[in-house]
Design a protein around this motif. Structure first.
Motif, PDB file in Angstrom:
ATOM      1  N   ASN A   1       1.071  -0.898   0.478  1.00 58.44           N
ATOM      2  CA  ASN A   1       0.258  -0.532  -0.107  1.00 58.44           C
ATOM      3  C   ASN A   1       0.798   1.316  -0.108  1.00 58.44           C
ATOM      4  N   TRP A   2       0.448   2.149  -0.648  1.00 59.35           N
ATOM      5  CA  TRP A   2       1.235   3.532  -1.453  1.00 59.35           C
ATOM      6  C   TRP A   2       0.494   4.962   0.218  1.00 59.35           C
ATOM      7  N   THR A   3       1.024   4.965   0.662  1.00 63.36           N
ATOM      8  CA  THR A   3       0.600   6.509   1.410  1.00 63.36           C
ATOM      9  C   THR A   3       1.650   7.713   1.516  1.00 63.36           C
ATOM     10  N   SER A   4       2.981   7.538   1.530  1.00 65.11           N
ATOM     11  CA  SER A   4       3.897   8.775   1.543  1.00 65.11           C
ATOM     12  C   SER A   4       4.947   8.248   0.334  1.00 65.11           C
ATOM     13  N   TYR A   5       5.951   9.449   0.436  1.00 63.78           N
ATOM     14  CA  TYR A   5       7.290   9.533   0.453  1.00 63.78           C
ATOM     15  C   TYR A   5       7.936   8.579   0.816  1.00 63.78           C
TER      16      TYR A   5
ATOM     17  N   ASP B   1       7.253   5.688   1.825  1.00 71.10           N
ATOM     18  CA  ASP B   1       7.098   4.549   1.307  1.00 71.10           C
ATOM     19  C   ASP B   1       7.951   4.147   0.817  1.00 71.10           C
TER      20      ASP B   1
ATOM     21  N   THR C   1       4.466  11.196  -5.468  1.00 70.38           N
ATOM     22  CA  THR C   1       3.475  11.067  -4.304  1.00 70.38           C
ATOM     23  C   THR C   1       2.189  12.316  -4.008  1.00 70.38           C
TER      24      THR C   1
ATOM     25  N   THR D   1      -2.074   5.623  -6.492  1.00 70.63           N
ATOM     26  CA  THR D   1      -2.118   6.270  -5.813  1.00 70.63           C
ATOM     27  C   THR D   1      -1.846   6.065  -4.063  1.00 70.63           C
ATOM     28  N   THR D   2      -1.756   7.465  -3.732  1.00 69.69           N
ATOM     29  CA  THR D   2      -2.292   7.583  -2.406  1.00 69.69           C
ATOM     30  C   THR D   2      -3.033   7.705  -1.716  1.00 69.69           C
ATOM     31  N   SER D   3      -3.099   7.122  -0.731  1.00 68.19           N
ATOM     32  CA  SER D   3      -4.565   7.392   0.098  1.00 68.19           C
ATOM     33  C   SER D   3      -4.212   8.238   1.385  1.00 68.19           C
TER      34      SER D   3
ATOM     35  N   PRO E   1       1.163  10.238   5.740  1.00 68.01           N
ATOM     36  CA  PRO E   1       0.442   9.514   4.628  1.00 68.01           C
ATOM     37  C   PRO E   1       0.218  11.334   3.817  1.00 68.01           C
TER      38      PRO E   1
ATOM     39  N   PRO F   1      -1.920  11.841   0.848  1.00 68.42           N
ATOM     40  CA  PRO F   1      -2.680  11.956   0.161  1.00 68.42           C
ATOM     41  C   PRO F   1      -2.890  13.145  -0.875  1.00 68.42           C
TER      42      PRO F   1
END
Length: 361
Positions: A124-128, A130, A191, A227-229, A269, A271
């Protein structure tokens, strides 16, 4: 916020695109001058680390003719650079847990090999941040799903004037094209942004994961959400993503969880694209993060993994044959991180959210 209630998942009540509000207190205001100096110093250290990495790792690796030796050198150098960058950002300790349903008294009993060429990592992608975490843990080749430009229809539903109406999310005619390799630096810059859209798959892209595996000398890391959440839930995987299960290798599921904002730490995070978020992020004295990776014995690549049973147990009803593996991976990824899923909120819905968000700011 009621004005963004259209993008609240009706099943969970989660608004996955809404930026988390930073904590506000007299302590935070008093710390601001010190945090500003710390942010400037960190920015300098990060730029120096990036320059050294480009010269000593990326440039030197290109000069190594043997593929396996090049991959090993790149992995060692990249993990060292990523760990130093994480230390610079305040990540002194990283909680990294291997989880499985098959556990002994002291946790997972089975030893596993590290990821290698031919493996796939879904996270899962939330932030740079990550991106740095995945570089440190796997040194992968990052893949973003790419689509045709969407033609989004207007949403419809009841309107009560209170913002609490039951509104159906808009549908999108965007078509999945394939997967596009992207550098870690470019990925960090994206991000909060939507996935790339093209009229046709670019020459550097891959129509299938199998084609991407053949071209890569390292494991692949797929940002299946596109995309990020804000980290509150795993977003919907778009139709077409993960439609072709890899025929070999291990499918690793890694869930990244950042803690909520603290008195001196803004939320990690991101988003919504925001330079201000990045600057505020640099001011925190220390940070923590939790990585939870599913043991390969319970992973989607395991012979005992039955996607149809996973989907049925989640109560999703009938799912087409090409989508059952995708839905099963999304379900298990959320379970690995002890998180939730928002089945009606994906990148197409986020495109609508961003359009409304910027108009209301």
């Amino acid at each position: 916020m009621e004005k963004f209630s259209k993008w609240r998942d009706p099943a969970t009540g989660i608004q996955p695109f809404l930026p988390l509000a930073p904590a506000s207190s007299p302590v935070a205001l008093a710390y601001l001058p010190f945090g500003s100096v710390l942010a400037a110093l960190r920015l300098v250290f990060l730029l120096v680390t990036l320059m050294l990495h480009l010269v000593l790792v990326e440039a030197v690796a290109r000069l190594i003719p043997l593929r396996s030796a090049r991959a090993n050198y790149h992995a060692i150098g990249t993990k060292a650079s990523a760990r130093f960058a994480l230390l610079t950002l305040g990540y002194v300790w990283i909680s990294d847990e291997l989880v499985s349903a098959k556990r002994g008294a002291k946790g997972v009993a089975q030893l596993v090999r590290p990821p290698r060429r031919g493996d796939l990592v879904v996270f899962n992608w939330t932030s740079y941040v990550d991106v740095l975490l995945l570089l440190y843990k796997y040194d992968p080749v990052f893949l973003l799903p790419v689509f045709t430009p969407p033609a989004t229809s207007a949403a419809y539903g009841r309107s009560t004037g209170t913002g609490s109406a039951s509104i159906r999310p808009a549908s999108s005619s965007s078509v999945f094209l394939g997967y596009l390799p992207i550098s870690p630096l470019s990925l960090a810059r994206r991000t909060g942004a939507l996935p790339p859209t093209y009229p046709a798959l670019p020459p550097s892209g891959f129509a299938t994961l199998s084609a991407a595996h053949r071209a890569a000398d390292r494991p692949l890391a797929l940002l299946a959400e596109g995309t990020t959440s804000n980290g509150r839930a795993v977003l919907k995987f778009a139709d077409g993503v993960l439609a072709d299960p890899p025929s070999a290798g291990i499918v690793w599921l890694t869930h990244v969880r950042h803690p909520g904002p603290g008195p001196l730490a803004s939320p990690a995070p991101c988003p919504v694209p925001s330079p201000a978020h990045a600057l505020a992020f640099l001011t925190a004295p220390t940070r923590t993060v939790q990585l939870r990776t599913l043991h390969p014995s319970a992973a989607p690549s395991s012979p005992s993994f039955l996607p149809s049973e996973v989907v049925s147990a989640a109560g999703l009803g009938r799912v087409d044959e090409r989508g059952v593996w995708r839905e099963a991976i999304a379900i298990v990824l959320a379970e690995t991180g002890r998180s939730r899923r928002v089945t009606g909120m994906g990148w197409a819905e986020k495109a609508e959210f961003l359009d409304y968000y910027y108009k209301r700011r």
